[in-house]
Design a protein around this motif. Structure first.
Motif, PDB file in Angstrom:
ATOM      1  N   ALA A 191       0.809  -1.223   0.000  1.00  0.00           N
ATOM      2  CA  ALA A 191       0.000   0.000   0.000  1.00  0.00           C
ATOM      3  C   ALA A 191       0.844   1.276   0.000  1.00  0.00           C
ATOM      4  CB  ALA A 191      -0.939   0.004   1.208  1.00  0.00           C
ATOM      5  N   ALA A 192       2.173   1.148   0.024  1.00  0.00           N
ATOM      6  CA  ALA A 192       3.037   2.328   0.156  1.00  0.00           C
ATOM      7  C   ALA A 192       2.845   3.315  -0.994  1.00  0.00           C
ATOM      8  CB  ALA A 192       4.502   1.919   0.255  1.00  0.00           C
ATOM      9  N   LEU A 193       2.945   2.846  -2.219  1.00  0.00           N
ATOM     10  CA  LEU A 193       2.822   3.742  -3.373  1.00  0.00           C
ATOM     11  C   LEU A 193       1.459   4.426  -3.382  1.00  0.00           C
ATOM     12  CD1 LEU A 193       4.036   4.891  -5.973  1.00  0.00           C
ATOM     13  CD2 LEU A 193       3.150   2.861  -7.169  1.00  0.00           C
ATOM     14  N   ALA A 194       0.414   3.669  -3.104  1.00  0.00           N
ATOM     15  CA  ALA A 194      -0.940   4.249  -3.073  1.00  0.00           C
ATOM     16  C   ALA A 194      -1.067   5.292  -1.969  1.00  0.00           C
ATOM     17  CB  ALA A 194      -1.981   3.144  -2.888  1.00  0.00           C
ATOM     18  N   ASN A 195      -0.420   5.071  -0.833  1.00  0.00           N
ATOM     19  CA  ASN A 195      -0.469   6.039   0.264  1.00  0.00           C
ATOM     20  C   ASN A 195       0.194   7.349  -0.158  1.00  0.00           C
ATOM     21  OD1 ASN A 195      -0.934   7.127   2.851  1.00  0.00           O
ATOM     22  ND2 ASN A 195       0.855   6.139   3.718  1.00  0.00           N
ATOM     23  N   TYR A 196       1.383   7.251  -0.768  1.00  0.00           N
ATOM     24  CA  TYR A 196       2.061   8.464  -1.224  1.00  0.00           C
ATOM     25  C   TYR A 196       1.190   9.223  -2.230  1.00  0.00           C
ATOM     26  CZ  TYR A 196       6.322   6.737   0.993  1.00  0.00           C
ATOM     27  OH  TYR A 196       7.243   6.301   1.911  1.00  0.00           O
ATOM     28  N   ARG A 197       0.611   8.503  -3.168  1.00  0.00           N
ATOM     29  CA  ARG A 197      -0.244   9.152  -4.174  1.00  0.00           C
ATOM     30  C   ARG A 197      -1.508   9.737  -3.532  1.00  0.00           C
ATOM     31  NH1 ARG A 197       0.325   4.837  -9.156  1.00  0.00           N
ATOM     32  NH2 ARG A 197       1.911   6.025 -10.292  1.00  0.00           N
ATOM     33  N   SER A 198      -2.084   9.018  -2.600  1.00  0.00           N
ATOM     34  CA  SER A 198      -3.308   9.494  -1.944  1.00  0.00           C
ATOM     35  C   SER A 198      -3.078  10.765  -1.144  1.00  0.00           C
ATOM     36  CB  SER A 198      -3.882   8.412  -1.025  1.00  0.00           C
ATOM     37  OG  SER A 198      -4.339   7.318  -1.778  1.00  0.00           O
ATOM     38  N   ARG A 199      -1.876  10.965  -0.659  1.00  0.00           N
ATOM     39  CA  ARG A 199      -1.571  12.185   0.101  1.00  0.00           C
ATOM     40  C   ARG A 199      -1.277  13.360  -0.820  1.00  0.00           C
ATOM     41  NH1 ARG A 199      -3.194   8.780   2.620  1.00  0.00           N
ATOM     42  NH2 ARG A 199      -4.946  10.108   2.152  1.00  0.00           N
ATOM     43  N   GLY A 200      -1.200  13.119  -2.139  1.00  0.00           N
ATOM     44  CA  GLY A 200      -1.019  14.205  -3.094  1.00  0.00           C
ATOM     45  C   GLY A 200       0.315  14.216  -3.810  1.00  0.00           C
ATOM     46  N   MET A 201       1.140  13.199  -3.581  1.00  0.00           N
ATOM     47  CA  MET A 201       2.428  13.132  -4.265  1.00  0.00           C
ATOM     48  C   MET A 201       2.236  12.545  -5.661  1.00  0.00           C
ATOM     49  SD  MET A 201       5.051  12.054  -1.218  1.00  0.00           S
ATOM     50  CE  MET A 201       6.403  13.042  -1.887  1.00  0.00           C
ATOM     51  N   THR A 202       3.096  12.939  -6.594  1.00  0.00           N
ATOM     52  CA  THR A 202       3.011  12.433  -7.957  1.00  0.00           C
ATOM     53  C   THR A 202       4.339  11.788  -8.349  1.00  0.00           C
ATOM     54  OG1 THR A 202       3.667  14.580  -8.861  1.00  0.00           O
ATOM     55  CG2 THR A 202       1.306  14.139  -8.682  1.00  0.00           C
ATOM     56  N   VAL A 203       4.251  10.738  -9.156  1.00  0.00           N
ATOM     57  CA  VAL A 203       5.437  10.044  -9.648  1.00  0.00           C
ATOM     58  C   VAL A 203       6.087  10.908 -10.724  1.00  0.00           C
ATOM     59  CG1 VAL A 203       6.302   8.001 -10.855  1.00  0.00           C
ATOM     60  CG2 VAL A 203       4.494   7.757  -9.139  1.00  0.00           C
ATOM     61  N   TYR A 204       7.387  11.170 -10.568  1.00  0.00           N
ATOM     62  CA  TYR A 204       8.105  11.917 -11.598  1.00  0.00           C
ATOM     63  C   TYR A 204       9.173  11.065 -12.284  1.00  0.00           C
ATOM     64  CZ  TYR A 204      11.952  12.752  -8.256  1.00  0.00           C
ATOM     65  OH  TYR A 204      12.975  12.596  -7.364  1.00  0.00           O
ATOM     66  N   HIS A 205       9.463   9.884 -11.743  1.00  0.00           N
ATOM     67  CA  HIS A 205      10.440   9.000 -12.374  1.00  0.00           C
ATOM     68  C   HIS A 205      10.189   7.574 -11.896  1.00  0.00           C
ATOM     69  CE1 HIS A 205      14.148   7.840 -14.317  1.00  0.00           C
ATOM     70  NE2 HIS A 205      14.579   7.266 -13.213  1.00  0.00           N
ATOM     71  N   GLU A 206      10.419   6.617 -12.790  1.00  0.00           N
ATOM     72  CA  GLU A 206      10.270   5.203 -12.458  1.00  0.00           C
ATOM     73  C   GLU A 206      11.431   4.440 -13.076  1.00  0.00           C
ATOM     74  OE1 GLU A 206       7.187   1.705 -13.803  1.00  0.00           O
ATOM     75  OE2 GLU A 206       6.301   3.597 -13.098  1.00  0.00           O
ATOM     76  N   GLU A 207      12.011   3.522 -12.276  1.00  0.00           N
ATOM     77  CA  GLU A 207      13.108   2.686 -12.752  1.00  0.00           C
ATOM     78  C   GLU A 207      12.727   1.223 -12.556  1.00  0.00           C
ATOM     79  OE1 GLU A 207      16.555   3.661 -10.439  1.00  0.00           O
ATOM     80  OE2 GLU A 207      16.742   5.662 -11.309  1.00  0.00           O
ATOM     81  N   VAL A 208      13.065   0.392 -13.529  1.00  0.00           N
ATOM     82  CA  VAL A 208      12.858  -1.049 -13.423  1.00  0.00           C
ATOM     83  C   VAL A 208      14.206  -1.712 -13.588  1.00  0.00           C
ATOM     84  CG1 VAL A 208      11.670  -3.068 -14.378  1.00  0.00           C
ATOM     85  CG2 VAL A 208      10.515  -0.841 -14.355  1.00  0.00           C
ATOM     86  N   SER A 209      14.523  -2.602 -12.669  1.00  0.00           N
ATOM     87  CA  SER A 209      15.808  -3.312 -12.747  1.00  0.00           C
ATOM     88  C   SER A 209      15.594  -4.786 -12.445  1.00  0.00           C
ATOM     89  CB  SER A 209      16.817  -2.715 -11.758  1.00  0.00           C
ATOM     90  OG  SER A 209      16.310  -2.797 -10.447  1.00  0.00           O
ATOM     91  N   GLY A 210      16.599  -5.577 -12.804  1.00  0.00           N
ATOM     92  CA  GLY A 210      16.547  -7.009 -12.489  1.00  0.00           C
ATOM     93  C   GLY A 210      16.193  -7.867 -13.667  1.00  0.00           C
ATOM     94  N   ASP A 211      16.108  -7.284 -14.898  1.00  0.00           N
ATOM     95  CA  ASP A 211      15.783  -8.164 -16.026  1.00  0.00           C
ATOM     96  C   ASP A 211      16.981  -8.877 -16.563  1.00  0.00           C
ATOM     97  OD1 ASP A 211      13.873  -5.600 -16.999  1.00  0.00           O
ATOM     98  OD2 ASP A 211      15.968  -5.250 -17.384  1.00  0.00           O
TER      99      ASP A 211
END
Length: 171
Positions: free
Chosen positions: A151-171
């Protein structure tokens, strides 16, 4: 033929808030008190990091340079807050502002046994409000990853924060 198990992908999200008016705050429940640790105690930060982070595989600080970590905790650019419920540590957060403008929520989380009690949204609201109340703050940011509580990401977004960067690793 059996294929080797693939490493799971790790996604890291970087979120920010650029205006305190964007905060969709949840009030602290009357049974949850938050106090700033105005006198830095590196050992307390280490304890809190382990208490909250063990279940989420927070280990990097434990294996790294302890003197560098101590210097960060004891710097004027760092602040620690502890949440208490009925006398027990329910969670904590650390704020870090090395440039005088951008406040990072360096660590944030609830202690085991306090997850699912409705404290996450109010404590994050309090963390964001404390960041914005730090004179000179122009932006608050945080990063979280797919190893964190679901629920961490949803909590940050619900409080009004917005994603400005996303990284995917491990492929």
């Amino acid at each position: 033929m059996t294929l080797p198990d693939a490493e799971p992908l790790l996604t890291t999200w970087y979120l920010e808030m650029r205006d305190p008016a964007a905060l969709d705050a949840r009030p602290l429940p009357p049974t949850l008190a938050v106090a700033e640790c105005e006198i830095p105690q590196f050992e307390l930060n280490r304890f809190l990091y382990q208490l909250v982070g063990a279940q989420w595989q927070w280990t990097d600080k434990l294996e790294g340079d302890q003197q560098t970590w101590r210097a960060l905790v004891e710097s004027d650019a760092h602040r620690t807050f502890v949440a208490w419920h009925r006398g027990a540590v329910a969670g904590y957060f650390e704020l870090y502002r090395p440039d005088g403008r951008n406040v990072e929520i360096l660590y944030f989380g609830l202690a085991p046994g306090f997850i699912g009690m409705g404290f996450g949204g109010p404590l994050l609201s309090h963390a964001l409000a404390c960041a914005w109340a730090w004179p000179g703050c122009e932006r608050v940011w945080v990063h979280t990853c797919s190893l964190d509580h679901p629920a961490a990401l949803a909590n940050y977004r619900s409080r009004g924060m917005t994603v400005y960067h996303e990284e995917v690793s491990g492929d």
